[in-house]
Design a protein around this motif. Sequence first.
Motif, mmCIF file in Angstrom:
data_model
loop_
_atom_site.group_PDB
_atom_site.id
_atom_site.type_symbol
_atom_site.label_atom_id
_atom_site.label_comp_id
_atom_site.label_asym_id
_atom_site.label_seq_id
_atom_site.Cartn_x
_atom_site.Cartn_y
_atom_site.Cartn_z
ATOM 1 N N UNK A 26 11.433 31.688 43.401
ATOM 2 C CA UNK A 26 10.320 32.348 44.084
ATOM 3 C C UNK A 26 9.358 33.009 43.101
ATOM 4 N N UNK A 27 9.658 32.906 41.812
ATOM 5 C CA UNK A 27 8.775 33.519 40.811
ATOM 6 C C UNK A 27 7.565 32.627 40.574
ATOM 7 N N UNK A 28 6.610 33.170 39.860
ATOM 8 C CA UNK A 28 5.421 32.398 39.514
ATOM 9 C C UNK A 28 5.618 31.599 38.224
ATOM 10 N N UNK A 29 6.826 31.555 37.727
ATOM 11 C CA UNK A 29 7.120 30.804 36.501
ATOM 12 C C UNK A 29 6.905 29.306 36.702
ATOM 13 N N UNK A 30 6.790 28.884 37.933
ATOM 14 C CA UNK A 30 6.608 27.454 38.201
ATOM 15 C C UNK A 30 5.341 26.906 37.552
ATOM 16 N N UNK A 31 4.300 27.740 37.446
ATOM 17 C CA UNK A 31 3.055 27.260 36.852
ATOM 18 C C UNK A 31 3.243 26.920 35.377
ATOM 19 N N UNK A 32 3.913 27.781 34.646
ATOM 20 C CA UNK A 32 4.179 27.505 33.227
ATOM 21 C C UNK A 32 5.029 26.245 33.078
ATOM 22 N N UNK A 33 6.030 26.105 33.918
ATOM 23 C CA UNK A 33 6.894 24.921 33.866
ATOM 24 C C UNK A 33 6.086 23.661 34.155
ATOM 25 N N UNK A 34 5.264 23.712 35.169
ATOM 26 C CA UNK A 34 4.450 22.545 35.523
ATOM 27 C C UNK A 34 3.492 22.184 34.393
ATOM 28 N N UNK A 35 2.875 23.175 33.780
ATOM 29 C CA UNK A 35 1.964 22.910 32.659
ATOM 30 C C UNK A 35 2.711 22.265 31.497
ATOM 31 N N UNK A 36 3.924 22.714 31.255
ATOM 32 C CA UNK A 36 4.708 22.125 30.170
ATOM 33 C C UNK A 36 5.087 20.680 30.516
ATOM 34 N N UNK A 37 5.436 20.425 31.770
ATOM 35 C CA UNK A 37 5.702 19.044 32.195
ATOM 36 C C UNK A 37 4.453 18.184 31.997
ATOM 37 N N UNK A 38 3.307 18.712 32.363
ATOM 38 C CA UNK A 38 2.053 17.959 32.209
ATOM 39 C C UNK A 38 1.793 17.645 30.746
#
Length: 163
Positions: A22-34
Amino acid sequence: MPEPFSTEHLNQLRQRWERDPKSRAFLQLAEEYRRAGRLPDAVHVLRVGLEEHPAYLSAQVALGRCLVETGAADAAVEILERAVARDPTQLVASKLLVEAYLAKGQPGKARERLDLYKLFNDRDVEIEPLEARIRALENPSLASLATTAAIPAIPALPQTPQT
């Protein structure tokens, strides 16, 4: 300038997000995947994260970018239009929206969005190439002439008799 891609950093971000989805860490993870070229993973993480944080504008823009990069122009336009409706000064979303409209073959909409973008950032060096792409889409015959004219003809070499 972003730091170079790191598998270790990606794994740390994924573990962090898995511990607290539920954290906003998903954005950093997604950017790293990209950045790693794993666009389907980035899109998945962004969609899941946006279910929890639907108003997270930066995540919406990141999803729009990933969708443009995967060729899903229709979905990109939908998400990016919502982003610029919320914040008309969102420059990244505006430029991505130009790209999405071009991918959809909609030069009129691309031009309208680019004109708005230029009001906020008229010194962007990418404006001229985007305008050229819009013109080429508006008039394909001019684009082929420009391409042909840009390549000079190579004169034939004089033939020398062989002995």
